[in-house]
Design an enzyme around this catalytic site. Sequence first.
Site, PDB file in Angstrom:
ATOM      1  N   PRO A   1       0.705  -1.175  -0.082  1.00  0.00           N
ATOM      2  CA  PRO A   1      -0.022   0.128   0.077  1.00  0.00           C
ATOM      3  C   PRO A   1       0.725   1.280   0.174  1.00  0.00           C
ATOM      4  CG  PRO A   1      -0.218  -1.138   2.245  1.00  0.00           C
ATOM      5  CD  PRO A   1       0.485  -2.044   1.105  1.00  0.00           C
ATOM      6  N   ASN A   2       0.234   2.173  -0.864  1.00  0.00           N
ATOM      7  CA  ASN A   2       0.772   3.581  -1.005  1.00  0.00           C
ATOM      8  C   ASN A   2       2.108   3.748  -1.714  1.00  0.00           C
ATOM      9  OD1 ASN A   2      -1.342   4.879   0.711  1.00  0.00           O
ATOM     10  ND2 ASN A   2      -0.356   3.723   2.569  1.00  0.00           N
TER      11      ASN A   2
ATOM     12  N   ARG B   1       4.877  11.065  -2.241  1.00  0.00           N
ATOM     13  CA  ARG B   1       4.627  10.489  -1.050  1.00  0.00           C
ATOM     14  C   ARG B   1       6.007  10.909  -0.045  1.00  0.00           C
ATOM     15  NH1 ARG B   1       4.929   4.467   1.028  1.00  0.00           N
ATOM     16  NH2 ARG B   1       4.168   4.796   3.261  1.00  0.00           N
TER      17      ARG B   1
ATOM     18  N   TYR C   1      11.347   8.733   0.932  1.00  0.00           N
ATOM     19  CA  TYR C   1      11.114   7.571  -0.139  1.00  0.00           C
ATOM     20  C   TYR C   1      11.711   7.986  -1.469  1.00  0.00           C
ATOM     21  CZ  TYR C   1       7.869   5.488   3.439  1.00  0.00           C
ATOM     22  OH  TYR C   1       7.477   5.186   4.431  1.00  0.00           O
TER      23      TYR C   1
ATOM     24  N   ASN D   1       8.017  -5.744  -1.106  1.00  0.00           N
ATOM     25  CA  ASN D   1       7.932  -4.497  -0.168  1.00  0.00           C
ATOM     26  C   ASN D   1       6.567  -4.613   0.204  1.00  0.00           C
ATOM     27  OD1 ASN D   1       8.018  -2.393   1.142  1.00  0.00           O
ATOM     28  ND2 ASN D   1       8.879  -0.963  -0.295  1.00  0.00           N
TER      29      ASN D   1
ATOM     30  N   ALA E   1       3.162  -0.772   4.488  1.00  0.00           N
ATOM     31  CA  ALA E   1       2.759  -0.681   5.950  1.00  0.00           C
ATOM     32  C   ALA E   1       2.399  -2.219   6.394  1.00  0.00           C
ATOM     33  CB  ALA E   1       1.806   0.148   5.918  1.00  0.00           C
TER      34      ALA E   1
ATOM     35  N   HIS F   1       4.455  -4.305   9.051  1.00  0.00           N
ATOM     36  CA  HIS F   1       4.532  -4.262  10.489  1.00  0.00           C
ATOM     37  C   HIS F   1       3.079  -4.578  11.045  1.00  0.00           C
ATOM     38  CE1 HIS F   1       7.486  -1.527   9.031  1.00  0.00           C
ATOM     39  NE2 HIS F   1       6.571  -0.881   8.550  1.00  0.00           N
TER      40      HIS F   1
ATOM     41  N   ASP G   1       1.797 -16.001   6.662  1.00  0.00           N
ATOM     42  CA  ASP G   1       1.453 -17.301   6.654  1.00  0.00           C
ATOM     43  C   ASP G   1       1.322 -17.662   5.120  1.00  0.00           C
ATOM     44  OD1 ASP G   1       1.095 -17.382   9.389  1.00  0.00           O
ATOM     45  OD2 ASP G   1      -0.906 -17.254   9.337  1.00  0.00           O
TER      46      ASP G   1
ATOM     47  N   GLU H   1      12.855  -9.766   1.217  1.00  0.00           N
ATOM     48  CA  GLU H   1      11.842  -8.479   1.664  1.00  0.00           C
ATOM     49  C   GLU H   1      12.737  -6.955   1.024  1.00  0.00           C
ATOM     50  OE1 GLU H   1      11.961  -8.132   5.908  1.00  0.00           O
ATOM     51  OE2 GLU H   1      10.044  -6.922   6.008  1.00  0.00           O
TER      52      GLU H   1
ATOM     53  N   HIS I   1      12.763  -2.727   1.594  1.00  0.00           N
ATOM     54  CA  HIS I   1      12.138  -1.437   2.106  1.00  0.00           C
ATOM     55  C   HIS I   1      13.134  -0.324   1.612  1.00  0.00           C
ATOM     56  CE1 HIS I   1       9.698  -3.398   4.681  1.00  0.00           C
ATOM     57  NE2 HIS I   1      10.457  -4.243   5.142  1.00  0.00           N
ATOM     58  N   LEU I   2      12.440   0.588   1.035  1.00  0.00           N
ATOM     59  CA  LEU I   2      13.269   1.547   0.603  1.00  0.00           C
ATOM     60  C   LEU I   2      13.888   2.473   1.517  1.00  0.00           C
ATOM     61  CD1 LEU I   2      10.089   3.053  -1.638  1.00  0.00           C
ATOM     62  CD2 LEU I   2      12.529   2.341  -2.636  1.00  0.00           C
ATOM     63  N   SER I   3      13.227   2.702   2.462  1.00  0.00           N
ATOM     64  CA  SER I   3      13.882   3.476   4.008  1.00  0.00           C
ATOM     65  C   SER I   3      14.497   2.539   4.934  1.00  0.00           C
ATOM     66  CB  SER I   3      12.692   4.245   4.567  1.00  0.00           C
ATOM     67  OG  SER I   3      11.852   3.389   5.340  1.00  0.00           O
TER      68      SER I   3
ATOM     69  N   ARG J   1      13.642   4.332  11.989  1.00  0.00           N
ATOM     70  CA  ARG J   1      12.445   5.058  12.200  1.00  0.00           C
ATOM     71  C   ARG J   1      11.733   4.445  13.376  1.00  0.00           C
ATOM     72  NH1 ARG J   1       9.532   4.714   6.440  1.00  0.00           N
ATOM     73  NH2 ARG J   1       8.486   6.516   7.377  1.00  0.00           N
TER      74      ARG J   1
ATOM     75  N   ARG K   1       8.018   0.455  13.288  1.00  0.00           N
ATOM     76  CA  ARG K   1       8.537  -0.083  12.202  1.00  0.00           C
ATOM     77  C   ARG K   1       9.723  -1.148  12.093  1.00  0.00           C
ATOM     78  NH1 ARG K   1       5.839   3.379   8.199  1.00  0.00           N
ATOM     79  NH2 ARG K   1       5.348   5.373   9.223  1.00  0.00           N
TER      80      ARG K   1
HETATM   81  C1  DQA Z   1       8.431   0.959   3.643  1.00  0.00           C
HETATM   82  C2  DQA Z   1       8.554   1.284   5.004  1.00  0.00           C
HETATM   83  C3  DQA Z   1       7.248   0.970   5.810  1.00  0.00           C
HETATM   84  O1  DQA Z   1       7.482   1.275   7.117  1.00  0.00           O
HETATM   85  C4  DQA Z   1       6.234   1.919   5.374  1.00  0.00           C
HETATM   86  O2  DQA Z   1       4.917   1.763   5.787  1.00  0.00           O
HETATM   87  C5  DQA Z   1       5.994   1.889   3.884  1.00  0.00           C
HETATM   88  C6  DQA Z   1       7.140   1.768   2.926  1.00  0.00           C
HETATM   89  C7  DQA Z   1       9.754   1.278   2.688  1.00  0.00           C
HETATM   90  O3  DQA Z   1       9.772   1.053   1.587  1.00  0.00           O
HETATM   91  O4  DQA Z   1      10.719   1.842   3.237  1.00  0.00           O
HETATM   92  O5  DQA Z   1       4.986   2.016   3.209  1.00  0.00           O
HETATM   93  O6  DQA Z   1       8.241  -0.273   3.146  1.00  0.00           O
END
Ligand code: DQA
Length: 147
Positions: free
Chosen positions: A9-10, A17, A22, A73, A76, A79, A86, A97, A99-101, A106, A110
């Site tokens: 999501p997002n 964003r 990001y 990725n 959200a 977490h 599962d 996995e 994560h950009l950040s 953080r 997270r």
């Molecule tokens: C994220 C980190 C997550 O905590 C956050 O909710 C995201 C992006 C990242 O790519 O850094 O939406 O997965």
Amino acid sequence: MKFLVLNGPNLNMLGIREPEIYGAMTYSKLEEYIRGVARQEEIQVEILQSNHEGVLVDAIQGAYQQVDGIIMNPAAYTHTSVALLDALKAVQIPCVEVHLSNIYEREEFRHISYPGMACIATVYGMGHEGYAKAMRILKEYLLGEGK
Ligand code: DQA
């Protein structure tokens, strides 16, 4: 070798964003970047972004016996989602996995990743280049498994 790349999501809002966290790359540019790396690495990729947890669960289930590896990725859902954890455990497809950040620098909420508990590796804090690193980690792993 075939990979499924899942974005949660997002992430479709990348570029708009929180660019200070990001980066400035838009989601469509990120997809282009992933396809370019996949071409170089001679990996077939299918990429899906969804804002819906169940759609991501369905995509993982649908990948059963269809792909060699998953890059995810979960955004959200990282977490919160025992369902994604599962699903990965159910299909037993090696997953990396991304994560950009740097989620570990953080907010404390997270720092926990549920899907990460079923992943062979986690790449974080490298921006879009983390996807290239994840693809290379997964490819090396699968080659080591004789794929
Ligand atoms: C994220 C980190 C997550 O905590 C956050 O909710 C995201 C992006 C990242 O790519 O850094 O939406 O997965």
